[in-house]
Scaffold this motif. Structure first.
Motif, PDB file in Angstrom:
ATOM      1  N   MET A 133      -2.087   1.076 -33.938  1.00  0.00           N
ATOM      2  CA  MET A 133      -1.083   2.858 -33.163  1.00  0.00           C
ATOM      3  C   MET A 133      -1.365   3.392 -32.649  1.00  0.00           C
ATOM      4  SD  MET A 133       1.434   1.482 -36.846  1.00  0.00           S
ATOM      5  CE  MET A 133       1.987   0.370 -37.627  1.00  0.00           C
ATOM      6  N   THR A 134      -0.409   4.325 -31.604  1.00  0.00           N
ATOM      7  CA  THR A 134      -0.431   5.860 -31.192  1.00  0.00           C
ATOM      8  C   THR A 134      -0.598   6.677 -32.888  1.00  0.00           C
ATOM      9  OG1 THR A 134       1.362   5.870 -31.155  1.00  0.00           O
ATOM     10  CG2 THR A 134       0.101   5.295 -29.428  1.00  0.00           C
ATOM     11  N   THR A 135      -0.979   7.290 -32.401  1.00  0.00           N
ATOM     12  CA  THR A 135      -1.483   8.521 -33.732  1.00  0.00           C
ATOM     13  C   THR A 135      -0.476   8.994 -34.151  1.00  0.00           C
ATOM     14  OG1 THR A 135      -3.242   9.332 -33.200  1.00  0.00           O
ATOM     15  CG2 THR A 135      -2.430  10.886 -34.638  1.00  0.00           C
ATOM     16  N   SER A 136       0.947   9.115 -33.431  1.00  0.00           N
ATOM     17  CA  SER A 136       2.137   9.719 -33.946  1.00  0.00           C
ATOM     18  C   SER A 136       3.007   8.657 -34.626  1.00  0.00           C
ATOM     19  CB  SER A 136       2.931  10.597 -33.219  1.00  0.00           C
ATOM     20  OG  SER A 136       3.014   9.845 -32.219  1.00  0.00           O
ATOM     21  N   ILE A 137       2.890   7.454 -33.883  1.00  0.00           N
ATOM     22  CA  ILE A 137       3.661   6.288 -34.662  1.00  0.00           C
ATOM     23  C   ILE A 137       2.497   6.469 -35.953  1.00  0.00           C
ATOM     24  CG2 ILE A 137       4.389   3.916 -34.188  1.00  0.00           C
ATOM     25  CD1 ILE A 137       6.280   6.332 -32.859  1.00  0.00           C
ATOM     26  N   ALA A 138       1.192   6.109 -35.494  1.00  0.00           N
ATOM     27  CA  ALA A 138       1.217   5.735 -37.566  1.00  0.00           C
ATOM     28  C   ALA A 138       1.193   6.188 -38.536  1.00  0.00           C
ATOM     29  CB  ALA A 138      -0.962   5.688 -37.169  1.00  0.00           C
ATOM     30  N   GLU A 139       1.160   7.138 -38.167  1.00  0.00           N
ATOM     31  CA  GLU A 139       1.429   9.014 -38.990  1.00  0.00           C
ATOM     32  C   GLU A 139       2.954   8.480 -39.877  1.00  0.00           C
ATOM     33  OE1 GLU A 139       1.148  12.026 -37.395  1.00  0.00           O
ATOM     34  OE2 GLU A 139      -1.083  12.349 -37.704  1.00  0.00           O
ATOM     35  N   ARG A 140       4.111   8.807 -38.565  1.00  0.00           N
ATOM     36  CA  ARG A 140       5.465   7.674 -39.467  1.00  0.00           C
ATOM     37  C   ARG A 140       5.405   6.676 -40.064  1.00  0.00           C
ATOM     38  NH1 ARG A 140       9.850   8.969 -41.360  1.00  0.00           N
ATOM     39  NH2 ARG A 140      12.172   8.347 -40.025  1.00  0.00           N
ATOM     40  N   ALA A 141       4.885   5.510 -39.531  1.00  0.00           N
ATOM     41  CA  ALA A 141       4.145   4.183 -40.520  1.00  0.00           C
ATOM     42  C   ALA A 141       3.815   4.589 -41.725  1.00  0.00           C
ATOM     43  CB  ALA A 141       3.599   2.833 -39.762  1.00  0.00           C
ATOM     44  N   ARG A 142       2.886   5.219 -41.404  1.00  0.00           N
ATOM     45  CA  ARG A 142       2.530   5.701 -43.694  1.00  0.00           C
ATOM     46  C   ARG A 142       3.572   6.453 -43.646  1.00  0.00           C
ATOM     47  NH1 ARG A 142      -2.435   6.434 -40.756  1.00  0.00           N
ATOM     48  NH2 ARG A 142      -2.023   8.612 -40.201  1.00  0.00           N
ATOM     49  N   GLU A 143       4.356   7.348 -43.248  1.00  0.00           N
ATOM     50  CA  GLU A 143       5.497   7.508 -44.136  1.00  0.00           C
ATOM     51  C   GLU A 143       6.698   7.017 -44.506  1.00  0.00           C
ATOM     52  OE1 GLU A 143       8.939  12.096 -43.300  1.00  0.00           O
ATOM     53  OE2 GLU A 143       7.747  10.717 -41.595  1.00  0.00           O
ATOM     54  N   LEU A 144       7.124   6.263 -43.523  1.00  0.00           N
ATOM     55  CA  LEU A 144       8.035   5.105 -44.118  1.00  0.00           C
ATOM     56  C   LEU A 144       7.455   4.629 -45.436  1.00  0.00           C
ATOM     57  CD1 LEU A 144       9.225   4.327 -40.497  1.00  0.00           C
ATOM     58  CD2 LEU A 144      10.501   6.141 -42.279  1.00  0.00           C
ATOM     59  N   THR A 145       6.360   4.067 -45.011  1.00  0.00           N
ATOM     60  CA  THR A 145       6.032   3.202 -45.760  1.00  0.00           C
ATOM     61  C   THR A 145       6.182   3.505 -47.628  1.00  0.00           C
ATOM     62  OG1 THR A 145       4.783   2.303 -44.538  1.00  0.00           O
ATOM     63  CG2 THR A 145       4.205   1.692 -46.824  1.00  0.00           C
ATOM     64  N   GLY A 146       5.433   5.321 -47.764  1.00  0.00           N
ATOM     65  CA  GLY A 146       5.693   5.560 -48.934  1.00  0.00           C
ATOM     66  C   GLY A 146       7.277   5.548 -49.197  1.00  0.00           C
ATOM     67  N   LEU A 147       8.139   6.189 -48.235  1.00  0.00           N
ATOM     68  CA  LEU A 147       9.503   5.982 -48.716  1.00  0.00           C
ATOM     69  C   LEU A 147      10.149   4.983 -49.028  1.00  0.00           C
ATOM     70  CD1 LEU A 147      10.757   9.005 -45.744  1.00  0.00           C
ATOM     71  CD2 LEU A 147      10.587   9.043 -48.100  1.00  0.00           C
ATOM     72  N   ARG A 148       9.436   4.027 -48.875  1.00  0.00           N
ATOM     73  CA  ARG A 148      10.117   2.299 -49.272  1.00  0.00           C
ATOM     74  C   ARG A 148      11.014   1.955 -47.714  1.00  0.00           C
ATOM     75  NH1 ARG A 148       8.277  -0.706 -53.277  1.00  0.00           N
ATOM     76  NH2 ARG A 148      10.411  -1.364 -53.720  1.00  0.00           N
ATOM     77  N   ARG A 149      10.740   2.509 -46.629  1.00  0.00           N
ATOM     78  CA  ARG A 149      11.629   2.363 -45.970  1.00  0.00           C
ATOM     79  C   ARG A 149      11.365   1.015 -45.052  1.00  0.00           C
ATOM     80  NH1 ARG A 149      15.836   5.618 -43.308  1.00  0.00           N
ATOM     81  NH2 ARG A 149      16.704   4.224 -41.593  1.00  0.00           N
ATOM     82  N   PRO A 150      12.375   0.044 -44.555  1.00  0.00           N
ATOM     83  CA  PRO A 150      11.629  -0.735 -43.757  1.00  0.00           C
ATOM     84  C   PRO A 150      12.572  -0.412 -42.564  1.00  0.00           C
ATOM     85  CG  PRO A 150      13.745  -1.247 -45.150  1.00  0.00           C
ATOM     86  CD  PRO A 150      13.945  -0.409 -45.604  1.00  0.00           C
ATOM     87  N   PHE A 151      10.960  -1.011 -41.569  1.00  0.00           N
ATOM     88  CA  PHE A 151      11.067  -0.573 -40.009  1.00  0.00           C
ATOM     89  C   PHE A 151      10.668  -1.555 -39.207  1.00  0.00           C
ATOM     90  CE2 PHE A 151       7.210   1.151 -41.880  1.00  0.00           C
ATOM     91  CZ  PHE A 151       6.328   0.402 -40.690  1.00  0.00           C
ATOM     92  N   VAL A 152      10.383  -1.877 -38.189  1.00  0.00           N
ATOM     93  CA  VAL A 152      10.166  -2.892 -37.088  1.00  0.00           C
ATOM     94  C   VAL A 152       9.140  -1.972 -36.173  1.00  0.00           C
ATOM     95  CG1 VAL A 152       9.347  -4.761 -35.067  1.00  0.00           C
ATOM     96  CG2 VAL A 152      11.330  -4.113 -37.455  1.00  0.00           C
TER      97      VAL A 152
END
Length: 314
Positions: free
Chosen positions: A1-20
């Motif tokens: 992942m690019t840095t910004s997307i990786a950070e966003r993915a970690r945030e969404l995972t912590g929020l238990r928010r489903p994403f692709v």
């Protein structure tokens, strides 16, 4: 992942928010995307990041929502109009996009779904401890009984059972498994003054009959019934597309309930509406920024302003 997307993915995972997570794996000129470009698509159809121009993005958003429903990864091949189709292959979806500038693009879509929450009351008992241990192995996230759980197991063996059941009912948990004999289980529920709807959510003498005797065997029996309920009946409260026994597999079960994740982020993300562009035939996700026009009182939605303008001109 690019840095910004990786950070966003970690945030969404912590929020238990489903994403692709969408990653460009191949791009054929002329196209604006490059291999390695990536983005996250949320369960409301919004996209963050870059995987191509507006037409390719429309195809990605629509396909991503499909992966959240079934929990399976997908290779999306977006081809320009008139291009020879790739041979069909398992796990691949070919979309012919007449709006593309002439290039082709392949994007790998990986759904990331929250693990289902399982509340356990009575972890201090041998059966409660066995349930928690086996549930973790099955990739549940074990927690205290509360909101957003796919199920709650009450294993107090006579201690605080009524309070645990009442708390789970008030939290909206759809499946409450009471560890008790048939006689004692019925007595507990009879004394609680439950409504018919509440009683239907409580399963006294929980578990599939496998002749279980030991705490671990009883845990296996109870969790087998819970897994069956999630898979076959889609019991996953508030689950916003999530959950699943064995990350991807449970994701398939929970996502099927579209939007209520087994303990996912706060109930809310409604299933996004989709429409077919009357000009190019693409499926588009309807949102605030989706081009649309009203003709003779009928709303039409488009992948891009170009298709909208052509439709209006005609």
């Amino acid at each position: 992942m690019t840095t910004s997307i990786a950070e966003r993915a970690r945030e969404l995972t912590g929020l238990r928010r489903p994403f692709v997570h969408a990653t460009v794996v191949r791009a054929q000129a002329p196209t604006s995307a490059q291999p390695g470009d990536d983005a996250v698509i949320l369960d409301d159809g919004s996209i963050e990041g870059f995987v191509g121009g507006v037409c390719a993005e429309s195809s990605v958003r629509a396909a991503a929502l499909g992966t959240l429903r079934d929990g399976a990864t997908l290779l999306l091949r977006v081809l320009p109009d008139g291009s020879a189709e790739f041979p069909e292959a398992p796990g691949a979806l070919v979309v012919v996009n007449p709006c593309l500038s002439g290039g082709a693009i392949e994007i790998f879509l990986r759904p990331v779904l929250p693990r289902p929450l399982l509340g356990v009351a009575g972890t201090g008992t041998p059966i409660g401890a066995a349930v928690a241990e086996l549930a973790a192995f099955l990739d549940f996230e074990v927690t205290a009984p509360g909101e957003r759980a796919s199920a709650v197991v009450v294993a107090g063996l006579g201690r605080d059972e009524e309070r645990a059941i009442r708390d789970a009912l008030e939290a909206g948990v759809p499946f409450i498994a009471l560890i008790a004999s048939r006689t004692r289980g019925a007595a507990v529920l009879d004394g609680m003054g439950l409504t018919e709807a509440e009683r239907a959510r409580v399963h006294p003498h929980a578990g599939i009959d496998i002749g279980a005797r030991t705490p671990k065997e009883i845990a296996l029996s109870v969790l087998s019934e819970i897994v069956r309920n999630i898979r076959q009946e889609g019991a996953a409260p508030g689950h916003e597309a999530g959950g699943g026994i064995g990350r991807e597999a449970a994701g398939r079960a929970a996502s099927g309930a579209a939007g209520r994740a087994a303990g996912g982020h706060a109930a809310g993300a409604a299933v996004p509406r989709q429409a077919v562009d009357p000009v190019c035939g693409m499926t588009v996700v309807v949102g605030a920024d989706t081009p649309h026009a009203v003709v003779d009182g009928v709303e039409h939605w488009f992948c891009c302003v170009g298709c909208r303008d052509r439709f209006a001109a005609a």
